[in-house]
Structures are given as structure tokens and as C-alpha cells.
Design an enzyme around this catalytic site. Structure first.
Site, mmCIF file in Angstrom:
data_model
loop_
_atom_site.group_PDB
_atom_site.id
_atom_site.type_symbol
_atom_site.label_atom_id
_atom_site.label_comp_id
_atom_site.label_asym_id
_atom_site.label_seq_id
_atom_site.Cartn_x
_atom_site.Cartn_y
_atom_site.Cartn_z
ATOM 1 N N ARG A 86 0.850 -1.187 0.000
ATOM 2 C CA ARG A 86 0.000 0.000 0.000
ATOM 3 C C ARG A 86 0.893 1.247 0.000
ATOM 4 N NH1 ARG A 86 -5.158 1.740 -1.043
ATOM 5 N NH2 ARG A 86 -6.103 2.896 0.664
ATOM 6 N N THR A 107 -6.939 -0.190 -8.438
ATOM 7 C CA THR A 107 -7.962 -0.901 -8.395
ATOM 8 C C THR A 107 -8.307 -1.475 -9.722
ATOM 9 O OG1 THR A 107 -8.729 0.556 -6.792
ATOM 10 C CG2 THR A 107 -10.247 -0.753 -7.989
ATOM 11 N N ASN A 164 -6.169 4.491 -7.085
ATOM 12 C CA ASN A 164 -7.380 5.066 -6.501
ATOM 13 C C ASN A 164 -8.355 5.515 -7.580
ATOM 14 O OD1 ASN A 164 -9.077 5.526 -4.370
ATOM 15 N ND2 ASN A 164 -8.367 7.602 -3.987
ATOM 16 N N ASP A 196 -7.720 8.294 0.497
ATOM 17 C CA ASP A 196 -8.251 7.186 1.313
ATOM 18 C C ASP A 196 -8.026 7.427 2.808
ATOM 19 O OD1 ASP A 196 -9.457 5.753 -0.644
ATOM 20 O OD2 ASP A 196 -7.870 4.270 -0.880
ATOM 21 N N SER A 245 -7.763 0.987 3.350
ATOM 22 C CA SER A 245 -8.251 0.558 2.037
ATOM 23 C C SER A 245 -9.498 -0.301 2.186
ATOM 24 C CB SER A 245 -7.146 -0.247 1.353
ATOM 25 O OG SER A 245 -7.621 -0.849 0.178
ATOM 26 N N SER A 246 -10.194 -0.495 1.070
ATOM 27 C CA SER A 246 -11.318 -1.442 1.049
ATOM 28 C C SER A 246 -10.996 -2.649 0.179
ATOM 29 C CB SER A 246 -12.572 -0.761 0.494
ATOM 30 O OG SER A 246 -12.965 0.288 1.337
ATOM 31 N N GLY A 294 -13.453 -0.862 -7.197
ATOM 32 C CA GLY A 294 -14.665 -0.059 -6.997
ATOM 33 C C GLY A 294 -14.787 0.543 -5.603
ATOM 34 N N GLY A 295 -13.639 0.906 -4.995
ATOM 35 C CA GLY A 295 -13.688 1.585 -3.696
ATOM 36 C C GLY A 295 -14.394 0.720 -2.654
#
Ligand code: DON
Length: 578
Positions: free
Chosen positions: A107, A387, A407, A429, A458-459, A480-481
Site C-alpha cells: 500500500r 484498483t 485510486n 483514502d 483501504s477497502s 470499486g472503492g
């Protein structure tokens, strides 16, 4: 020099051969459910056909799934510039054929000069445009992708394929170009205002205003030169070689934050994979700094107390239940989650089955809760600190499930001068203003405030699910976040509760709820007016703009050992197996 040129020529021919080879092993058969792509030995499911073919070729040459995943990731940085990257970061989950599993965290990291209130003005309002967390030079965290791939290669690669041979297909594609799809041509046009603000982005992606059209060859010589340096010197070139110097110089000239020291200090980290289960099926997923694994396991744990199977996958009852569980898990996300190296994240308490039982106790099967009344839960304190998506499985059964991102589409819109590298806007984020929404409308707390050296929450949810005997069953992830978590969670439910194959599970309509805004997001193509009417009678409010709930890719191993690959029908890409 001559040898190098010869090698490049040979590898260019190889890439072209991959591009034009037949579709062996990729046929679909018709059935009641949409069918995945089949391969007897190995499978790559990524969002670009060329990248998937490159991964399959690496495995045919004796590379393992980790080698293939690195080559796919580098290729996507060229052929899928909206999200594929070397200027961003992500998470790689590996499960080896011997059953051991590993979580690599690459990350992005906040630069040393970043601080809690860097994205708000003196009146406490969010800064817009240049200087914000969403566009321009200050929006970027220190990229982690190459450090992550380097760690994966050195520790988990087969040792049979050289680093330079993993980089070469991507370099050749950047140098020689590829045919631009309608989708990419349209997307570049849609982002022309943002990309047009930055000289190198404008030159490279918009051809200085003479926009690329579908079918044209898109070449990226600057990126090819950067990849050539990384190919020869190694991934470290990005962090302390000419590429690092170019990024740092461009940052300095434009009031950005990333310095040469930030790049030198970046480290990919190994985390302990997060484990849980759903109805007895073991699940391996990503721990913090992603919230994805915790939130997904929380939702699944809450659903275990209900007879989801009898509800059918597209009933109002099932949508309602998933939305209520997600509402509660996202409330916890806002309060408890952040980079575990900086904040105390009570992971074990949050994913405990008993905790889920207490959280689910307030779910009324016929009434939507009010998010204002659903706060975070009460968990035991004093725990120790702690992503685009693609999936690859190799002939030995090692699986890699990798989500990485810049992102927003095209990240910060900045291409670092002279590198061809699009930089991320991952700083968004973080909670730029704890308690107030970010670009995804997500509310996040102090645990996810900006701090130097910290990774933003993060997701991303790369996930592996095993059969009850411990063998590999399926693996997937999404882009997709925050909707990633919904997409992965509902795909898991579709397989386990509704007996779907991986393609059907990913394609099935789904919903999203993230606590705030207090709206149930649905997909117009998948929701009948009758179902909406029932959900309305339960008191649900809807997203003003119902949208796609992320897009996923995954693989599954059938009982005969055949590898099945699936790309979301909401998106582009191709699974390639052999
Ligand atoms: O890490 C995250 O959760 C986000 N940066 C992911 C962004 C994303 O999926 C955008 N996708 N299209």
C-alpha cells in the site's frame, strides 16, 4: 548492447505471438448460469486480454502463479492505465500449494511532510483542485507496487524465471504499443479535463489534444524507458535510481510532497493473512491496512445466523439482510480501522463470531435501521497493535489474488515528468477531515487520519475460499472503492449459499450499503420494481444515482481440478487458461 537489442526483438515477437495466438482453452459452454472460462492446468483472470495471455505464457515457461502475477501486474500498468500501475500500490495474497498463505502489503505510504490537516484550509474546509487529496501532486502517496512485486518475486517466485523476463512483456507493449479499445479511447476522453492539466499526462494520454480513437496504436515510450531501467537494474531503480530522481524533481517543482528520501524509505510489508470462515468454509483474506477482510468477515458472520439459502439470491429479504449487516460493519469500519502500525485496530474482536451475533441482534427482517441510530459496536480494548483485481492459479495449485490501484481512474492525473508513470491519489483514502466524507462518501475516524509514513485505510479485499477439506475452492477480488467489499462478500454468498459457479456468482446483481450515506445502492439492471417496492416498504432509502456495485474477477477449481476463470460482465478483461 547488440545482445540486449536482439533479446528485445525476440521478446517483442513473443508478445506479438501471444497477442495473435488462438483462443485455445478459453471456450465457454452454454448452461443455465453464465459459464466461466476453462483451463486444465492454469488460469489468469485479469481486466485485459493481453495481460492475461502474458501471465499464462509465464506459467507455460515454468513460472509459478507469483511470477505470472508480477508479469500481469506490470503489463496492466501499460495496457490498463486507468488502474494498472507502477505508480500506486496494493495487496497480494498468496496461498501456496502446500497450504501456507502470505499477505503482502504494498500500500502507498504518506510522505514524511504530510500531516493531519494538510488537505483542509484554515477554515477547516476541504481544499479543492491542486493541493487536494484527489488531484495533483499532493494527492499521491509513496508508490508501493514495485517494492511489493520485488518482495513477491524474491520470496515466493519460482526462481525459474528471471526478473528481466517478467518485465519484458510490459516493456515491449509500452515500446511497440497496442491497439486501443473503444473502452479505453472513451475513458481517456472522459478524463481529458483532469489529464489535460498536467503536461506529461496531456502529451502521453491525450496526444496533446488530438485524442486517440478506437483502433489506433497507443505507444508509451517514456514508460518503456522507465521499465527498461527497472528491467536492467531491478525494482530498486524506482526507489533510488533515475526514476526516483525524476519523480522527486517533478514533485519539488510542483509543490508536491514526495522526496527522494520518501522513495528510499518505502518498504513493502508482510502481514499475517486474516482468516475466518463462512458456514464452515475457511476464508483467507487481507488484514489492515485494508478494511476489506474485516468488514467482509463481519458481514458473513452476521449472515450465518440467518437461512440465506432459502431466501434466494435476488429476493428483497436477502438484499435487506445484506444491507443491514453491511450498515453495521461499515459503522465499525469508520470507528475502528486504520493502519495497524499507527492505530490500535481490534481485529480479533471485530471478526469474532460472538461479536457478530450481538451486532446482528438488532436486525429486524422487515424494517430498515436508521444509520443515525446505528453506531459502532463495543469491542474489547487492549488488543496488541498491529484498483484493478486479478487472480492467477498455476498448475501446482498455488493461487495469487492481487488488487492494486491508483485510486481514482488515472489516479492524481499527474504523470511524473519524463517517466511515463501515472501517480496515484491514494491520500484521499485517509480521513482528510475525520468524521466527514471522502470521494466515496465514506466517513472515517481518527485511526485513519493523515500521519507521515502511515498507510491509508483501504477497502481492497483479495480473498481465497477453501473447501471444508482445506483444498483450494475459489479466489477473487474486485475494483470499486468501498463497493469492493460488497461485491466480494456477495460473490462468496452466491457460491456458498446459492450454489453458483464463479462466473454466475460474480455476474449476479448486487447491492451496496456503507452506513453513511444512509442509502441502499442498487444496480438498475438487476433490481425489479417489485423488489424495490418491498425494500421501500421496509424503509430503505436509495442512492440518488444507482450504480454498478464494483466489478470483480476470480477463479475457481472444480472437483476435477479444472481451473475456471471469470471476469465480471460489468467490465472488460478476459480470463485465459490452458
Ligand atoms: O484502496 C481503496 O479502497 C481504494 N483506493 C480503491 C479504489 C478503487 O477501487 C477504484 N476503482 N475503480
Amino acid at each position: 548492447m547488440k545482445i540486449l537489442q536482439l533479446r528485445r526483438f525476440v521478446s517483442t515477437i513473443l508478445v506479438l505471438a501471444i497477442v495473435f495466438t488462438s483462443f485455445v482453452g478459453t471456450q465457454r459452454v452454454s448452461a443455465a448460469w453464465p459459464e466461466p472460462v476453462r483451463g486444465r492446468h492454469a488460469m489468469v483472470a485479469s481486466q485485459h486480454e493481453l495481460a492475461s495471455r502474458i501471465g499464462a505464457e509465464i506459467m507455460k515457461k515454468g513460472g509459478n502463479a507469483v511470477d505470472a502475477a508480477i508479469a500481469v501486474g506490470l503489463a496492466l500498468a501499460v495496457v490498463y492505465p486507468e488502474a494498472g500501475n507502477i505508480g500506486g500500490g496494493g495487496f497480494m495474497l498468496i496461498r501456496k500449494a502446500d497450504g501456507s498463505s502470505y499477505a503482502l502489503d504494498y500500500r502507498e505510504m504518506a510522505p514524511a511532510a504530510a500531516s493531519r490537516d494538510i488537505f483542509v484550509d484554515k477554515d477547516g474546509k476541504l481544499i479543492n483542485g491542486e493541493g487536494s487529496s484527489t488531484i495533483g501532486y499532493r494527492a499521491s502517496g509513496v508508490p508501493g507496487t514495485l517494492a511489493g512485486f520485488d518482495l513477491a518475486f524474491k520470496k515466493y517466485g519460482s526462481g525459474k524465471i528471471r526478473w528481466r523476463d517478467l518485465v519484458e512483456p510490459a516493456r515491449a507493449l509500452a515500446q511497440n504499443g497496442y491497439v486501443l479499445s473503444n473502452r479505453l479511447a472513451q475513458l481517456l476522453k472522459a478524463y481529458k479535463d483532469n489529464l489535460g492539466k498536467y503536461a506529461d499526462s496531456k502529451r502521453i494520454f491525450l496526444r496533446d489534444g488530438d485524442l486517440y480513437k478506437e483502433g489506433e496504436i497507443f505507444r508509451q515510450p517514456d514508460l518503456a524507458a522507465t521499465l527498461a531501467r527497472i528491467q536492467t537494474v531491478g525494482a530498486s531503480e524506482f526507489y533510488n535510481g533515475k526514476t526516483a530522481q525524476l519523480i522527486a524533481a517533478d514533485m519539488k517543482a510542483n509543490n508536491g510532497l514526495i522526496t527522494l528520501d520518501d522513495l528510499k524509505n518505502y518498504k513493502a510489508k508482510e502481514r499475517k493473512p486474516l482468516t475466518g470462515s463462512y458456514r464452515g468454509y475457511p476464508i483467507i483474506t487481507m488484514p489492515p491496512p485494508s478494511s476489506g477482510g474485516i468488514v467482509m468477515l463481519q458481514v458473513l458472520n452476521m449472515l450465518e445466523g440467518f437461512d440465506v439459502r432459502s431466501m434466494q439470491y435476488n429476493s428483497a429479504a436477502r438484499y435487506h439482510l445484506v444491507a443491514e449487516a453491511m450498515r453495521r460493519a461499515f459503522a465499525d469500519r469508520a470507528e475502528f480501522m486504520g493502519d495497524p502500525d499507527f492505530a490500535n485496530v481490534p481485529t480479533a474482536s471485530l471478526i469474532a463470531k460472538d461479536y457478530a451475533k450481538s451486532r446482528a441482534a438488532s436486525i429486524d427482517p422487515k424494517r430498515a435501521s436508521d444509520s443515525k441510530e446505528i453506531g459502532h459496536g463495543v469491542v474489547a480494548s487492549g488488543e496488541p497493535m498491529e484498483t484493478t483485481h486479478y487472480t492467477v492459479v498455476d498448475p501446482q495449485g498455488t493461487v495469487v489474488t492481487n488488487t492494486y490501484t491508483i485510486n481514482d481512474l488515472y489516479g492524481s492525473a499527474v504523470t511524473a515528468k519524463g517517466t511515463g508513470v501515472l501517480l496515484n491519489d491514494e491520500m484521499d483514502d485517509f480521513a482528510a477531515r475525520p468524521g466527514k466524507p471522502n470521494m466515496f462518501g465514506l466517513i472515517q475516524g481518527e485511526r485513519n487520519s493523515v500521519q507521515p509514513g502511515k498507510r491509508p485505510l483501504s477497502s481492497m479485499t483479495p480473498t481465497i475460499v477453501l473447501r471444508k477439506d482445506g483444498s483450494l475452492w475459489f479466489a477473487l477480488g474486485a475494483r470499486g472503492g468501498p463497493r469492493i467489499i460488497s461485491a466480494v462478500t456477495q460473490s462468496v454468498i452466491n457460491v456458498i449459499d446459492h450454489d453458483m459457479n464463479i462466473q454466475a456468482a460474480i455476474d449476479a446483481p448486487r447491492i451496496h450499503h456503507q452506513w453513511f450515506p444512509d442509502e441502499l445502492m442498487y444496480e438498475p439492471f438487476g433490481m425489479s420494481p417489485d423488489t424495490l417496492a418491498v425494500l421501500t416498504s421496509y424503509g430503505h432509502k436509495y442512492s440518488a444515482r444507482p450504480g454498478y456495485v464494483a466489478s470483480a474477477t476470480g477463479i475457481m477449481i472444480d472437483t476435477e481440478g479444472v481451473r475456471l476463470g471469470a471476469i465480471d460482465s460489468r467490465s472488460d478483461g478476459m480470463a485465459v487458461g490452458y
